[in-house]
Write a protein that holds these residues in place. Structure first.
Motif, PDB file in Angstrom:
ATOM      1  N   ILE A  54      36.801  57.162  -5.828  1.00 23.50           N
ATOM      2  CA  ILE A  54      35.450  56.640  -5.924  1.00 23.50           C
ATOM      3  C   ILE A  54      35.837  55.401  -6.422  1.00 23.50           C
ATOM      4  O   ILE A  54      36.181  55.113  -7.774  1.00 23.50           O
ATOM      5  CB  ILE A  54      34.390  57.557  -6.320  1.00 23.50           C
ATOM      6  N   VAL A  55      35.088  54.145  -6.107  1.00 25.38           N
ATOM      7  CA  VAL A  55      34.863  53.055  -6.620  1.00 25.38           C
ATOM      8  C   VAL A  55      33.448  52.614  -6.816  1.00 25.38           C
ATOM      9  O   VAL A  55      32.410  52.955  -6.154  1.00 25.38           O
ATOM     10  CB  VAL A  55      35.338  51.599  -5.704  1.00 25.38           C
ATOM     11  N   VAL A  56      33.146  52.168  -8.305  1.00 22.99           N
ATOM     12  CA  VAL A  56      31.930  52.016  -8.794  1.00 22.99           C
ATOM     13  C   VAL A  56      31.699  50.350  -9.043  1.00 22.99           C
ATOM     14  O   VAL A  56      32.702  49.816  -9.511  1.00 22.99           O
ATOM     15  CB  VAL A  56      31.565  52.500  -9.934  1.00 22.99           C
ATOM     16  N   LEU A  57      30.796  49.888  -8.267  1.00 21.66           N
ATOM     17  CA  LEU A  57      30.763  48.203  -8.476  1.00 21.66           C
ATOM     18  C   LEU A  57      29.634  47.945  -9.175  1.00 21.66           C
ATOM     19  O   LEU A  57      28.353  48.318  -9.059  1.00 21.66           O
ATOM     20  CB  LEU A  57      30.488  47.488  -7.029  1.00 21.66           C
ATOM     21  N   LYS A  58      29.813  47.155 -10.557  1.00 24.98           N
ATOM     22  CA  LYS A  58      28.694  46.975 -11.574  1.00 24.98           C
ATOM     23  C   LYS A  58      28.873  45.575 -11.990  1.00 24.98           C
ATOM     24  O   LYS A  58      29.931  44.913 -11.583  1.00 24.98           O
ATOM     25  CB  LYS A  58      28.714  47.916 -12.650  1.00 24.98           C
ATOM     26  N   SER A  59      27.989  45.127 -12.689  1.00 21.10           N
ATOM     27  CA  SER A  59      27.941  43.601 -13.251  1.00 21.10           C
ATOM     28  C   SER A  59      27.482  43.632 -14.760  1.00 21.10           C
ATOM     29  O   SER A  59      26.902  44.883 -15.167  1.00 21.10           O
ATOM     30  CB  SER A  59      27.065  42.716 -12.571  1.00 21.10           C
ATOM     31  N   GLU A  60      28.022  42.701 -15.607  1.00 24.81           N
ATOM     32  CA  GLU A  60      27.669  42.658 -17.122  1.00 24.81           C
ATOM     33  C   GLU A  60      26.211  42.534 -17.422  1.00 24.81           C
ATOM     34  O   GLU A  60      25.662  41.833 -16.288  1.00 24.81           O
ATOM     35  CB  GLU A  60      28.459  41.485 -17.291  1.00 24.81           C
ATOM     36  N   GLY A  61      25.602  42.897 -18.405  1.00 27.76           N
ATOM     37  CA  GLY A  61      24.443  42.571 -19.000  1.00 27.76           C
ATOM     38  C   GLY A  61      23.459  43.395 -18.529  1.00 27.76           C
ATOM     39  O   GLY A  61      23.721  44.358 -17.752  1.00 27.76           O
ATOM     40  N   ASP A  62      22.263  43.485 -18.762  1.00 29.04           N
ATOM     41  CA  ASP A  62      21.027  44.152 -18.634  1.00 29.04           C
ATOM     42  C   ASP A  62      19.900  43.709 -17.609  1.00 29.04           C
ATOM     43  O   ASP A  62      18.970  43.981 -17.568  1.00 29.04           O
ATOM     44  CB  ASP A  62      20.514  44.835 -19.762  1.00 29.04           C
ATOM     45  N   ARG A  63      20.332  42.481 -17.196  1.00 29.76           N
ATOM     46  CA  ARG A  63      19.308  41.541 -16.613  1.00 29.76           C
ATOM     47  C   ARG A  63      19.378  41.519 -15.158  1.00 29.76           C
ATOM     48  O   ARG A  63      18.819  42.207 -14.295  1.00 29.76           O
ATOM     49  CB  ARG A  63      18.920  40.117 -17.237  1.00 29.76           C
ATOM     50  N   ALA A  64      20.281  40.602 -14.918  1.00 27.74           N
ATOM     51  CA  ALA A  64      20.370  40.158 -13.421  1.00 27.74           C
ATOM     52  C   ALA A  64      21.649  40.847 -12.895  1.00 27.74           C
ATOM     53  O   ALA A  64      22.856  41.137 -13.594  1.00 27.74           O
ATOM     54  CB  ALA A  64      20.931  38.527 -13.047  1.00 27.74           C
ATOM     55  N   PHE A  65      21.622  41.493 -11.774  1.00 29.48           N
ATOM     56  CA  PHE A  65      22.951  42.103 -11.080  1.00 29.48           C
ATOM     57  C   PHE A  65      23.685  41.034 -10.483  1.00 29.48           C
ATOM     58  O   PHE A  65      25.050  40.907 -10.879  1.00 29.48           O
ATOM     59  CB  PHE A  65      22.382  43.094  -9.895  1.00 29.48           C
ATOM     60  N   CYS A  66      23.123  39.995  -9.827  1.00 25.81           N
ATOM     61  CA  CYS A  66      23.973  39.012  -9.309  1.00 25.81           C
ATOM     62  C   CYS A  66      23.081  38.095  -8.601  1.00 25.81           C
ATOM     63  O   CYS A  66      22.199  38.346  -7.902  1.00 25.81           O
ATOM     64  CB  CYS A  66      24.933  39.536  -7.879  1.00 25.81           C
ATOM     65  N   ALA A  67      23.339  36.560  -9.102  1.00 30.24           N
ATOM     66  CA  ALA A  67      22.574  35.605  -8.620  1.00 30.24           C
ATOM     67  C   ALA A  67      23.196  34.914  -7.050  1.00 30.24           C
ATOM     68  O   ALA A  67      22.952  33.723  -7.095  1.00 30.24           O
ATOM     69  CB  ALA A  67      22.627  34.666  -9.649  1.00 30.24           C
ATOM     70  N   GLY A  68      24.004  35.521  -6.578  1.00 25.86           N
ATOM     71  CA  GLY A  68      24.684  35.075  -5.557  1.00 25.86           C
ATOM     72  C   GLY A  68      25.889  33.958  -5.692  1.00 25.86           C
ATOM     73  O   GLY A  68      26.540  34.190  -6.704  1.00 25.86           O
ATOM     74  N   ALA A  69      26.051  33.156  -4.762  1.00 27.62           N
ATOM     75  CA  ALA A  69      27.253  32.325  -5.028  1.00 27.62           C
ATOM     76  C   ALA A  69      27.013  31.101  -5.898  1.00 27.62           C
ATOM     77  O   ALA A  69      25.726  30.829  -6.186  1.00 27.62           O
ATOM     78  CB  ALA A  69      27.447  31.742  -3.356  1.00 27.62           C
ATOM     79  N   SER A  70      28.190  30.489  -6.353  1.00 27.08           N
ATOM     80  CA  SER A  70      27.783  29.379  -7.495  1.00 27.08           C
ATOM     81  C   SER A  70      27.090  28.116  -6.742  1.00 27.08           C
ATOM     82  O   SER A  70      27.424  27.624  -5.921  1.00 27.08           O
ATOM     83  CB  SER A  70      29.207  28.895  -7.814  1.00 27.08           C
ATOM     84  N   PHE A  71      26.124  27.812  -7.415  1.00 29.33           N
ATOM     85  CA  PHE A  71      25.183  26.645  -7.109  1.00 29.33           C
ATOM     86  C   PHE A  71      25.811  25.448  -7.209  1.00 29.33           C
ATOM     87  O   PHE A  71      25.884  24.349  -6.348  1.00 29.33           O
ATOM     88  CB  PHE A  71      23.824  26.699  -7.739  1.00 29.33           C
ATOM     89  N   ASP A  72      26.780  25.386  -8.313  1.00 29.69           N
ATOM     90  CA  ASP A  72      27.431  24.197  -8.520  1.00 29.69           C
ATOM     91  C   ASP A  72      28.574  23.862  -7.495  1.00 29.69           C
ATOM     92  O   ASP A  72      28.758  22.632  -6.847  1.00 29.69           O
ATOM     93  CB  ASP A  72      28.198  24.255  -9.988  1.00 29.69           C
TER      94      ASP A  72
END
Length: 255
Positions: A54-72
């Motif tokens: 099984i694979v679990v996908l997660k992100s760091e921190g406790d606020r945003a999961f993901c803000a999408g692609a790099s704006f820069d």
């Protein structure tokens, strides 16, 4: 602890046949192209790892999961080829998740926007907190969620996709996402989420791996054409990002 690396971070930890893939970026866990490439490659690697059930996908921190692609990176696009390559980043990750022989469980602990919604939709099962609101804001910068739309539509239907896309400035809360089918369960806190995640993935990993792999194929039936479809969608977005309307919208956001 969150990463301060400009190109973000990606770590995989394997224990008891469960691979936990954790990504991070100082800009609300957004994705520069390099990090998207690494994530797609990681799913390909795990797909062929016999020690992983099984694979679990997660992100760091406790606020945003993901803000999408790099704006820069988005505002720096100057050519059609650059645009196609940029938008192909999430296309490649979604296809890698689709083709991965392992079931992927998403852990969505906070808000997610744009491509992040696509990542959640490409998971086979998602556990979230009540803070995990979602938004597709692409129209506000003159483009659209074309690349991720097939994955999102597959989970929440055409009407849900339309509601998210056309109301581009509004957040939909986690319970809306659950009702539509994006999330399987919603918890009050990250602590509650992680307790259930551990129990759920331990159970899944104890099942016959061949049965899990065959079920993955069933869940993704009739998506074999996505390799070409998502590439076509990346080209649509690549053209739009060069338009005058989008350039003006991006300039306003940059200010």
């Amino acid at each position: 602890m969150t990463t301060t690396r400009e190109n973000g971070s990606l770590y995989t930890h394997i224990d008891n046949n469960i691979a936990i893939v954790e990504f991070g970026h100082p800009a609300s866990n957004s994705f520069p192209s390099e990090l998207l490439r690494r994530l797609a490659n990681e799913f390909d690697t795990l797909s062929n790892n016999d020690d992983v059930a099984i694979v679990v996908l997660k992100s760091e921190g406790d606020r945003a999961f993901c803000a999408g692609a790099s704006f820069d990176e988005l505002v720096a696009i100057d050519t059609l080829e650059e645009g196609k390559q940029f938008f192909a980043g999430f296309a490649n990750v979604i296809n890698a998740m689709r083709c991965c022989s392992k079931l992927i469980v998403g852990r969505v602990q906070g808000k997610t926007v744009g491509g992040g919604v696509g990542l959640a939709a490409a998971c086979d099962y998602v556990l979230a907190t009540e803070h995990a609101s979602i938004k597709l804001s692409e129209f506000t910068i003159g483009i659209g969620p074309f690349v991720i739309a097939p994955a999102v539509e597959r989970k929440i239907g055409v009407s849900g996709l339309a509601e998210l896309t056309l109301d581009a400035t509004s957040w939909k809360n986690a319970y809306w996402a659950k009702e539509k089918g994006l999330y399987a369960r919603v918890f009050e806190s990250i602590g509650d989420l992680d307790k259930e995640l551990a129990i759920f993935t331990e159970k899944l990993a104890s099942y016959n791996t061949e049965a899990l792999s065959e079920m993955k194929k069933v869940l993704w039936k009739d998506t074999e054409h996505w390799q070409e479809l998502l590439a076509e969608r990346a080209e649509i977005s690549g053209k739009l990002v060069l338009s005058d309307a989008t350039k003006k919208a991006l300039a306003r956001f940059k200010k």
